[in-house]
Design an enzyme around this catalytic site. Structure first.
Site, short mmCIF file in Angstrom:
data_model
loop_
_atom_site.label_atom_id
_atom_site.label_comp_id
_atom_site.label_asym_id
_atom_site.label_seq_id
_atom_site.Cartn_x
_atom_site.Cartn_y
_atom_site.Cartn_z
N GLU A 1 4.57 -5.72 1.52
CA GLU A 1 5.00 -4.62 2.38
C GLU A 1 5.31 -5.12 3.80
O GLU A 1 4.75 -4.65 4.77
CB GLU A 1 3.94 -3.51 2.40
CG GLU A 1 3.67 -2.96 1.01
CD GLU A 1 2.74 -1.77 0.94
OE1 GLU A 1 1.82 -1.69 1.79
OE2 GLU A 1 2.93 -0.93 0.05
N ASP B 1 -0.67 1.33 -7.31
CA ASP B 1 -1.26 1.45 -5.99
C ASP B 1 -2.21 2.65 -5.95
O ASP B 1 -1.85 3.70 -5.42
CB ASP B 1 -0.13 1.62 -4.96
CG ASP B 1 -0.62 1.60 -3.52
OD1 ASP B 1 -1.82 1.36 -3.32
OD2 ASP B 1 0.20 1.83 -2.62
N GLU C 1 -6.26 8.45 -0.49
CA GLU C 1 -4.84 8.43 -0.14
C GLU C 1 -3.98 9.21 -1.14
O GLU C 1 -3.17 10.04 -0.75
CB GLU C 1 -4.36 6.97 -0.06
CG GLU C 1 -2.87 6.87 0.20
CD GLU C 1 -2.38 5.44 0.33
OE1 GLU C 1 -3.19 4.50 0.26
OE2 GLU C 1 -1.16 5.27 0.51
#
Ligand code: GCU
Length: 614
Positions: free
Chosen positions: A241, A320, A348
């Site tokens: 990322e 993820d 998240e």
């Protein structure tokens, strides 16, 4: 001292641990005295046995109870004794030792005080570009962590920004003080580092095979360990990322990790290297690239090439931290590498510490799929923040508590963990306590039903990752596609498709490849299915999607009713109810948006005629 110490699952320890306690042995003595006084118990004798390390034994006899343990085992033994007594349960018999030596929390805290994916307030130790904290709160947190055996805390975000460069001399004094604050609790610090950091210090490259770079990192490590001699190690997110890494120099991740490992080795440090590497600039029209395959492709060929003090930290699933992913195939593929399993307590993708989501049942499933012996360490992205109760939702503390228990014994029963947490935290009448435990036990299943269906993943609002957006990530660069059209949905990851399933050992591959044996909850992860595909129970795929979404929402409503029946302490009750209202809104929105999305695409009506918006 803070105005009020939040006591979480240790309500019987209400005084602040004094600053004069400098070592786990001193903390053990203090805690035992304070706890026994509060619980009105005769005080056991403490016997230090350094050879026992983190282990302890609580033994009884005519001469009274004796707690024997090493450093910090003695402290763990004290908490185990006190918590068992407070819960009215038996103290564990025989030698107790943790299953994993490293039981880490990764905090994604930034120097400016914000937390990436933080849902419980600002950082507990960063503010205004510096390390700054409230000692009483840190000691209370240390106590909570030690009571469940968490022993390493990585204090800064894996996405290291320049201003959080904890290795510069200005920060080392503060880091040393923070390390000292956690030391009485047997919690050692770790820091995330930026692979390209030599560039900012006049070393013209960050190439891991360059002599100047190697020398620079060694000097840095020497300086850091001089300040914090018991630092656990460095954590690295590289080539991930947009983070810099060895790929820039045409080097492998073994080259990168080993170079840093060499720098920390003389100090007994570990080099934790994250395996979260994938192409985050994918063209969505490219159907040959399949993101879940990336980590295996990068790391499996490197098995056996990492230095002894490197630990490769692999997320539990190949994507993820989604609600339902298969176990990452990388975790089965590297027998000659020390692996850490990476979990995420920060919610998240699992409800932002607004929606209920107890994680132990999920980790238990994981332990059934992946023998815990396959990894040598565990790490979890922290759910902590500066909110008075540390975790935002008071029940999110169950995930912190449960993580420690899981890291200590990965085969622990989730129901037993939740029952113990509930019993310690709230003095509820037995029936209410059971209702709370069952609500938490089922909470992940409820959430799973109202979000993206059957292992499809994503469909979340981009960026924030809360709330529905079926095409939010569909035509984007992140490699997260479901490819729904009017006939079918999902990506074929079998041999006929991307070939992802072949990354697993044969038995697991075969289970997923076959539609007969692939579990329903992962069907859309592994297969592309028509909406009229008939599932094992006779329902069509589209009907199953509608049913799950109506059911998930109804079950969330039932949880809200259960919550109303619990006589929780006022503050926690109000917080939990406020968040439940938001969860209900979220669940209804997911139900309607997902059902409408598939209704419009498929043109198939709900067989039961329930409301689907057009
Ligand atoms: C996710 C998350 C990021 C985080 C990353 C990671 O992609 O959204 O905020 O940086 O995981 O694990 O490194």
């Amino acid at each position: 001292m803070s105005e009020k110490i939040y006591r979480a699952w240790l309500p019987f320890l209400d005084a602040d641990v004094p600053e004069t306690c400098k070592t786990p042995a001193e903390a053990a003595e203090y805690e035992l005295e304070a706890g026994c006084a509060a619980l009105k118990l005769p005080e056991p004798r403490l016997e230090a046995d350094p050879a026992m390390g983190e282990g302890y034994v609580v033994s009884g006899g005519d001469g009274g109870t004796v707690i024997t343990g090493g450093e910090p085992g003695l402290l763990y033994g004290v908490y185990a004794f006190l918590m068992a007594k407070a819960a009215g349960e038996d103290v564990p018999a025989g030698l107790q030792r943790p299953f994993y030596g490293l039981r880490m929390l990764n905090c994604w805290d930034n120097a400016d005080g914000t937390i990436e994916r933080g849902y419980s307030g600002r950082s507990l130790w960063f503010e205004g570009g510096r390390l700054a904290w409230d000692g009483a709160r840190i000691r209370q947190l240390g106590r909570l962590l030690a009571s469940v055996g968490v022993n390493v805390l990585c204090v800064n975000n894996v996405n290291v920004r320049a201003e959080a460069e904890l290795l510069i001399e200005d920060y080392l004094d503060e880091l040393a003080r923070l390390a000292a604050a956690f030391r009485p609790f047997g919690v050692r610090l770790m820091v995330s580092i930026d692979f390209s950091r030599p560039l900012a210090h006049g070393v013209g490259t960050a190439d891991p095979l360059d002599e100047g770079v190697r020398r620079w990192w060694k000097q840095r490590a020497d300086a850091v360990w001089r300040a914090v001699p018991d630092l656990a190690g460095f954590l690295v997110k590289a080539d991930s990322e947009h983070r810099p890494g060895p790929f820039t120099y045409g080097r492998s991740h073994a080259d990168g990790a080993n170079m840093l490992a060499e720098a920390v080795a003389p100090h007994g440090g570990v080099l934790v290297w994250r395996a979260f590497v994938y192409n985050c600039q994918q063209d969505w029209r490219d159907t040959a690239t399949d993101r879940p395959m990336a980590a295996y492709d990068t790391y499996a060929p490197l098995d056996g090439q990492f230095a002894d003090n490197v630990i490769l930290q692999v997320k539990h699933g190949p994507f993820d931290f989604q609600v339902r992913e298969p176990v990452s195939p990388t975790l089965y593929a590297m027998p000659r590498t020390r692996l850490a399993l990476e979990l995420q307590l920060a919610q998240e993708y699992t409800g932002h510490q607004i929606d209920l989501y107890a994680m132990n049942p999920m980790w238990r499933e994981l332990a059934e799929e992946l023998p815990p012996e396959k990894v040598c360490a565990v790490a979890a992205v922290s759910n902590l923040g500066r909110d008075a109760n540390y975790t935002g939702h008071p029940f999110a503390a169950a995930n912190l508590y449960g993580y420690g228990r899981y890291a200590w014994q990965p085969r622990v029963s989730p129901r037993e963990v939740l029952r113990r947490w509930a019993r310690l935290t709230y003095a509820l009448p037995e029936g209410q306590q059971d209702a709370l435990v069952e609500m938490l036990m089922g909470s992940r299943g409820v959430y799973e039903k109202y979000i993206a269906p059957l292992g499809l993943c994503w469909m979340v609002c981009p960026g924030v990752h809360y709330g529905p957006s079926p095409c939010g990530y569909e035509y984007d660069a992140w490699g997260t596609y479901h490819r729904a059209n009017r006939d079918a949905v999902g990506i074929d990851r079998t041999a006929k498709g991307t070939g992802y399933a072949a990354q697993y050992p044969a038995q697991i591959r075969d289970k997923y490849e076959s539609l007969e044996t692939c579990p329903d909850n992962l069907k859309l992860f592994f297969h592309r299915l028509r909406y009229d595909y008939v599932m094992a129970d006779g329902r069509t795929l589209i009907q199953r999607i509608y049913d799950d979404h109506f059911e998930g929402c109804a079950e969330a409503e039932a949880m809200a009713q259960t919550l109303q029946t619990l006589s929780l302490p006022a503050e926690d009750g109000e917080e939990a109810r406020l968040r439940m209202e938001k969860q209900l809104a979220n669940a209804r929105q997911w139900r309607d948006v997902v059902n409408t999305f598939f209704h419009r695409l498929s043109g198939v009506d709900d067989a039961r005629g329930r409301k689907i918006y057009d």
